[in-house]
Design a protein around this motif. Sequence first.
Motif, PDB file in Angstrom:
ATOM      1  N   SER A  37       0.810  -1.221   0.000  1.00  0.00           N
ATOM      2  CA  SER A  37       0.000   0.000   0.000  1.00  0.00           C
ATOM      3  C   SER A  37       0.841   1.267   0.000  1.00  0.00           C
ATOM      4  N   GLY A  38       2.115   1.146   0.394  1.00  0.00           N
ATOM      5  CA  GLY A  38       2.951   2.326   0.500  1.00  0.00           C
ATOM      6  C   GLY A  38       2.853   3.005   1.855  1.00  0.00           C
ATOM      7  N   TRP A  39       2.020   2.483   2.731  1.00  0.00           N
ATOM      8  CA  TRP A  39       1.898   3.046   4.074  1.00  0.00           C
ATOM      9  C   TRP A  39       3.159   2.757   4.872  1.00  0.00           C
ATOM     10  N   GLN A  40       3.383   3.545   5.897  1.00  0.00           N
ATOM     11  CA  GLN A  40       4.467   3.299   6.838  1.00  0.00           C
ATOM     12  C   GLN A  40       4.113   2.088   7.696  1.00  0.00           C
ATOM     13  N   ASP A  41       5.136   1.346   8.139  1.00  0.00           N
ATOM     14  CA  ASP A  41       4.893   0.134   8.928  1.00  0.00           C
ATOM     15  C   ASP A  41       4.052   0.398  10.176  1.00  0.00           C
ATOM     16  N   GLU A  42       4.284   1.523  10.839  1.00  0.00           N
ATOM     17  CA  GLU A  42       3.516   1.845  12.048  1.00  0.00           C
ATOM     18  C   GLU A  42       2.027   1.999  11.730  1.00  0.00           C
ATOM     19  N   ALA A  43       1.714   2.654  10.625  1.00  0.00           N
ATOM     20  CA  ALA A  43       0.314   2.835  10.216  1.00  0.00           C
ATOM     21  C   ALA A  43      -0.302   1.488   9.831  1.00  0.00           C
ATOM     22  N   ILE A  44       0.480   0.650   9.154  1.00  0.00           N
ATOM     23  CA  ILE A  44      -0.010  -0.681   8.774  1.00  0.00           C
ATOM     24  C   ILE A  44      -0.322  -1.503  10.014  1.00  0.00           C
ATOM     25  N   GLN A  45       0.593  -1.496  10.967  1.00  0.00           N
ATOM     26  CA  GLN A  45       0.388  -2.268  12.204  1.00  0.00           C
ATOM     27  C   GLN A  45      -0.882  -1.792  12.924  1.00  0.00           C
ATOM     28  N   HIS A  46      -1.028  -0.482  13.047  1.00  0.00           N
ATOM     29  CA  HIS A  46      -2.201   0.072  13.734  1.00  0.00           C
ATOM     30  C   HIS A  46      -3.489  -0.338  13.015  1.00  0.00           C
ATOM     31  N   PHE A  47      -3.499  -0.197  11.701  1.00  0.00           N
ATOM     32  CA  PHE A  47      -4.667  -0.560  10.901  1.00  0.00           C
ATOM     33  C   PHE A  47      -4.992  -2.039  11.047  1.00  0.00           C
ATOM     34  N   LEU A  48      -3.980  -2.907  10.937  1.00  0.00           N
ATOM     35  CA  LEU A  48      -4.231  -4.347  10.987  1.00  0.00           C
ATOM     36  C   LEU A  48      -4.687  -4.808  12.373  1.00  0.00           C
ATOM     37  N   TYR A  49      -4.148  -4.213  13.428  1.00  0.00           N
ATOM     38  CA  TYR A  49      -4.642  -4.584  14.761  1.00  0.00           C
ATOM     39  C   TYR A  49      -6.100  -4.156  14.936  1.00  0.00           C
TER      40      TYR A  49
END
Length: 170
Positions: A37-49
């Motif tokens: 997606s091009g998102w930052q890892d922190e944003a991905i982690q937050h979204f997936l949790y």
Amino acid sequence: MTAATIDGIALRLMEDKDLPLSFYIYVTTRLDEMRQSGWQDEAIQHFLYAQAQTQHQYYMQHYQQTNYFIIIYQEQDVGRLYVDDVGPEIRIVDIALLPEYRNLGIGTALIHKLQAQGKQQQRNVSIHVEQHNPALSLYQRLGFKFVREVNGIYHLMHWDCCQPPIAQGA
């Protein structure tokens, strides 16, 4: 399916204390996809949790008769298996393993056990699989057949309890 040891793989009923592990397992199943997606890892982690929590709430609301298991392999918690086996068929609601435990035959062994249960009870086994899920080919090798597309995302797949068994080494 009851909480028991099968082929060196143990299942235990999930407890509230297992929710962080369950959420983490979910995150690992979507991480590679989300990194595109091009998102930052922190944003991905937050979204997936957040997605994991939403999924859990949905399952608890819509699959109230489901058995929620933690999969144990070599005394390590390695995955989750959610099975609704109250109705006319056995429904695999969710099965997921941590990345380092994938492709070791754990999922295959569990699905074979569910198929054996289905055969014994004369009940079919079903699962919804995302169209691009790498495990789709596994389900096909294990004898699951495409039934229909659901919501443009999932394949409803069905294993017929009356079909000849698939070889264990498949």
